[in-house]
Design an enzyme around this catalytic site. Structure first.
Site: not given
Ligand code: NAD
Length: 326
Positions: A241, A270, A289
């Site tokens: 994000r 965005e 994105h």
């Molecule tokens: N660019 C895109 O098109 C796109 C698409 C899908 C998801 N995303 C983004 O990808 C990111 C990850 O998604 P995901 O499905 O893997 O999420 P998820 O919830 O499966 O994993 C997130 C991980 O981050 C960890 N975490 C939380 N706070 C933390 C911190 N302060 N320090 C370190 N680790 C921490 C959590 O424990 C968890 O293991 C999200 O921000 C989501 O919005 C982007």
């Protein structure tokens, strides 16, 4: 009474397929493009919906207060930082999201960007063009490039996507510094990893890839202090994000050579405006994105959203409830 489903905004070319699916089920279905509209317009369109499907519209407390009978909000996507979870909870509305449609794609995009940084794929075109113009190879602007094997990849957040990046890159001979304070011991054992603190990860990594949710803890987690911890030869990759990175601080760090480069798929505004600070920097690789996108993922999420409505009508709980993160 018929169930009414209203979409506030969508990224598909059209929602004809959804219209047919819902018509077959006897569901009232309406869709809008209200991304840049004021709350009043969103309320007007959604006030009598049972289910609201939202992509990027910010669901504020004011909008929630305008709903007469909404029981479910479906966030079309993984991150749900555009939902006011407190307001929804107070109103007794269950928010859900779709975290399992594009983890492979985002992991692949992160890996593509890591490789593009490490191999300087994007800037190499200019070197080719300049060399062709002068008639002499001049590789100087591409130097140094280091062998990927043996370098250290920092993974910030090792959930669905971060752990896939780890698994897919495990055969590349990289070292890993994983920072995820919320990973259970069981999960660490399953993955065969140890975790480190944030500072160790930033200081020791040749690449840092971000995969945390956006929260008060992770907003601007990449800032001038954490950038200063990174090696001058290191790269930052953000497919998570935009607001997790202080874009002004990153632009400054890229200009001054505090780090070697960055690859960014997500922005704090965005789409970013034309004068966005990263646009003019040759050591920033940028994508719009679209990490989530593949033909397969784009269809998977459409089907999963219809499935979520089916579950709602059948009185079943959502597959993934959107819960507050720190
Ligand atoms: N660019 C895109 O098109 C796109 C698409 C899908 C998801 N995303 C983004 O990808 C990111 C990850 O998604 P995901 O499905 O893997 O999420 P998820 O919830 O499966 O994993 C997130 C991980 O981050 C960890 N975490 C939380 N706070 C933390 C911190 N302060 N320090 C370190 N680790 C921490 C959590 O424990 C968890 O293991 C999200 O921000 C989501 O919005 C982007």
């Amino acid at each position: 009474m018929k169930t009414k489903v209203v979409v506030t905004d969508y990224i598909e070319p059209d929602l004809n397929w959804e219209s047919e699916e819902f018509a077959r089920r006897g569901v009232d279905f309406e869709y809008h493009q209200l991304k840049f509209e004021p709350d009043e317009k969103v309320i007007e369109a959604t006030q009598d919906a049972d289910v609201v499907v939202v992509n990027m519209v910010k669901i504020t407390a004011k909008i929630v207060a305008g709903w007469k009978k909404t029981k479910l909000v479906i966030r079309h996507g993984v991150g749900y930082d555009n939902l006011d979870l407190d307001a929804l909870e107070k109103a007794g509305i269950a928010p859900c999201y779709v975290p399992d449609y594009c983890a492979e794609e985002v992991a692949e995009q992160a890996i593509a960007l890591i490789m593009a940084c490490g191999r300087r794929v994007v800037s190499s075109r200019k070197v080719l063009d300049d060399s062709s113009a002068s008639g002499i190879w001049d590789f100087a602007p591409m130097i140094p490039i280091f062998r990927m094997g043996g370098q250290t990849l920092g993974i910030l957040g090792c959930g669905r996507i971060g752990s896939l990046v780890y698994k897919k890159l495990s055969s590349f001979g990289l070292r890993f510094l994983v920072c995820d304070p919320y990973l259970t011991e069981e999960r660490k054992q399953e993955l065969g990893i140890e975790t480190v603190d944030k500072e160790t990860m930033f200081r020791g990594s040749d690449f840092v890839t971000i995969h945390t949710p956006l929260s008060s803890e992770t907003r601007h987690i990449v800032n001038s202090q954490t950038l200063a911890m990174m090696k001058p030869t290191a790269y930052l990759v953000n497919t998570a994000r935009g607001p997790m990175v202080d874009s002004e601080a990153l632009a400054g760090a890229l200009k001054r050579g505090v780090i070697a480069g960055a690859a960014i798929d997500v922005f704090d505004r965005e789409p970013p405006p034309l004068d966005y600070p990263l646009f003019s920097l040759p050591n920033a690789i940028l994508s719009p994105h679209l990490a989530w996108y593949s033909e397969d993922a784009a269809w998977t999420i459409r089907k999963l959203i219809v499935l979520e409505v089916d579950r709602f009508i059948a009185g079943q709980p959502s597959r993934y409830v959107a819960k507050k993160v720190n």
